[in-house]
Design a protein around this motif. Sequence first.
Motif, short mmCIF file in Angstrom:
data_model
loop_
_atom_site.label_atom_id
_atom_site.label_comp_id
_atom_site.label_asym_id
_atom_site.label_seq_id
_atom_site.Cartn_x
_atom_site.Cartn_y
_atom_site.Cartn_z
N MET A 1 -1.63 12.41 8.74
CA MET A 1 -2.01 11.09 9.20
C MET A 1 -1.43 10.87 10.60
SD MET A 1 -1.79 7.48 7.07
CE MET A 1 -1.66 8.23 5.49
N ASN A 2 -2.23 10.35 11.51
CA ASN A 2 -1.72 10.11 12.87
C ASN A 2 -1.10 8.71 12.98
OD1 ASN A 2 -3.67 8.11 13.68
ND2 ASN A 2 -5.13 9.71 14.12
N VAL A 3 -0.49 8.45 14.11
CA VAL A 3 0.22 7.18 14.32
C VAL A 3 -0.70 5.97 14.14
CG1 VAL A 3 1.50 5.79 16.00
CG2 VAL A 3 1.95 8.23 15.81
N ASN A 4 -1.92 6.04 14.66
CA ASN A 4 -2.84 4.90 14.51
C ASN A 4 -3.14 4.62 13.05
OD1 ASN A 4 -2.98 4.67 17.26
ND2 ASN A 4 -5.05 5.47 17.45
N GLU A 5 -3.33 5.67 12.26
CA GLU A 5 -3.63 5.48 10.84
C GLU A 5 -2.43 4.92 10.09
OE1 GLU A 5 -4.80 9.49 10.06
OE2 GLU A 5 -6.92 9.04 10.31
N ILE A 6 -1.25 5.40 10.41
CA ILE A 6 -0.03 4.88 9.77
C ILE A 6 0.17 3.41 10.13
CG2 ILE A 6 2.50 5.04 9.72
CD1 ILE A 6 2.10 8.10 10.17
N PHE A 7 0.03 3.10 11.42
CA PHE A 7 0.15 1.72 11.89
C PHE A 7 -0.85 0.83 11.16
CE2 PHE A 7 -0.99 -1.51 15.21
CZ PHE A 7 0.19 -2.22 15.17
N ALA A 8 -2.10 1.27 11.09
CA ALA A 8 -3.15 0.50 10.43
C ALA A 8 -2.82 0.25 8.97
CB ALA A 8 -4.48 1.26 10.54
N GLU A 9 -2.39 1.28 8.28
CA GLU A 9 -2.07 1.18 6.86
C GLU A 9 -0.90 0.23 6.62
OE1 GLU A 9 -0.03 4.29 3.97
OE2 GLU A 9 -2.11 4.85 4.43
N ARG A 10 0.11 0.33 7.46
CA ARG A 10 1.30 -0.52 7.26
C ARG A 10 1.02 -1.99 7.58
NH1 ARG A 10 6.36 3.61 8.24
NH2 ARG A 10 5.73 4.91 6.48
N VAL A 11 0.24 -2.25 8.62
CA VAL A 11 -0.12 -3.64 8.92
C VAL A 11 -0.92 -4.21 7.75
CG1 VAL A 11 -1.49 -5.15 10.42
CG2 VAL A 11 -0.01 -3.40 11.43
N TYR A 12 -1.88 -3.44 7.27
CA TYR A 12 -2.69 -3.89 6.14
C TYR A 12 -1.82 -4.18 4.91
CZ TYR A 12 -5.80 -3.75 2.14
OH TYR A 12 -6.45 -4.07 0.97
N GLU A 13 -0.96 -3.23 4.55
CA GLU A 13 -0.12 -3.40 3.37
C GLU A 13 0.80 -4.61 3.49
OE1 GLU A 13 1.81 0.39 2.97
OE2 GLU A 13 0.06 1.31 2.03
N LEU A 14 1.40 -4.79 4.65
CA LEU A 14 2.29 -5.93 4.85
C LEU A 14 1.53 -7.26 4.79
CD1 LEU A 14 4.49 -4.42 7.68
CD2 LEU A 14 5.30 -5.07 5.40
N ARG A 15 0.33 -7.28 5.37
CA ARG A 15 -0.48 -8.50 5.35
C ARG A 15 -0.86 -8.86 3.92
NH1 ARG A 15 -5.64 -9.54 4.80
NH2 ARG A 15 -6.38 -7.41 5.17
N VAL A 16 -1.34 -7.89 3.17
CA VAL A 16 -1.77 -8.12 1.79
C VAL A 16 -0.57 -8.54 0.92
CG1 VAL A 16 -2.71 -6.99 -0.28
CG2 VAL A 16 -3.80 -6.66 1.95
N LYS A 17 0.55 -7.88 1.13
CA LYS A 17 1.76 -8.21 0.37
C LYS A 17 2.17 -9.67 0.57
CE LYS A 17 6.47 -6.56 -0.32
NZ LYS A 17 7.49 -5.58 0.12
N ARG A 18 1.93 -10.19 1.78
CA ARG A 18 2.24 -11.60 2.07
C ARG A 18 1.14 -12.55 1.64
NH1 ARG A 18 5.88 -12.83 6.75
NH2 ARG A 18 7.62 -11.43 6.36
N GLY A 19 0.01 -12.01 1.19
CA GLY A 19 -1.10 -12.85 0.75
C GLY A 19 -1.82 -13.53 1.90
N LEU A 20 -1.86 -12.87 3.05
CA LEU A 20 -2.48 -13.45 4.24
C LEU A 20 -3.88 -12.89 4.46
CD1 LEU A 20 0.52 -13.06 6.70
CD2 LEU A 20 -0.24 -15.18 5.63
N THR A 21 -4.74 -13.72 5.01
CA THR A 21 -6.03 -13.22 5.48
C THR A 21 -5.85 -12.63 6.88
OG1 THR A 21 -6.66 -15.29 6.59
CG2 THR A 21 -7.26 -15.07 4.24
N GLN A 22 -6.84 -11.89 7.31
CA GLN A 22 -6.79 -11.36 8.68
C GLN A 22 -6.75 -12.51 9.69
OE1 GLN A 22 -10.20 -8.75 8.77
NE2 GLN A 22 -8.98 -7.01 8.04
N ARG A 23 -7.46 -13.57 9.41
CA ARG A 23 -7.47 -14.73 10.30
C ARG A 23 -6.08 -15.36 10.39
NH1 ARG A 23 -11.65 -17.15 12.32
NH2 ARG A 23 -13.07 -16.37 10.74
N GLU A 24 -5.40 -15.52 9.25
CA GLU A 24 -4.07 -16.12 9.24
C GLU A 24 -3.06 -15.26 10.02
OE1 GLU A 24 -4.17 -18.52 4.99
OE2 GLU A 24 -3.79 -16.35 4.99
N LEU A 25 -3.12 -13.95 9.82
CA LEU A 25 -2.22 -13.07 10.57
C LEU A 25 -2.53 -13.13 12.06
CD1 LEU A 25 -0.02 -10.98 10.88
CD2 LEU A 25 -1.69 -9.22 10.26
#
Length: 72
Positions: free
Chosen positions: A1-25
């Motif tokens: 996995m490259n840096v962009n994919e890791i970054f993408a995955e971690r942002v997604y996981e953190l956002r979902v864990k907080r129960g946020l929509t993409q708009r809220e983040l």
Amino acid sequence: MNVNEIFAERVYELRVKRGLTQRELGTAIGLTHKSISTIESALRTTSFEKLVLLAKFFDVSTDYLLGLKDEP
């Protein structure tokens, strides 16, 4: 996995864990929901400024977001 994919995955996981929509983040850090969507899809990266804002918002290190370490 490259840096962009890791970054993408971690942002997604953190956002979902907080129960946020993409708009809220996006609103919290000054980006549109479309920008968050493209970040989470690994189609784009972001500026250093937004990287730092994401790290502060989620209370994790930039190293964690970039996949340089596995501990938030």
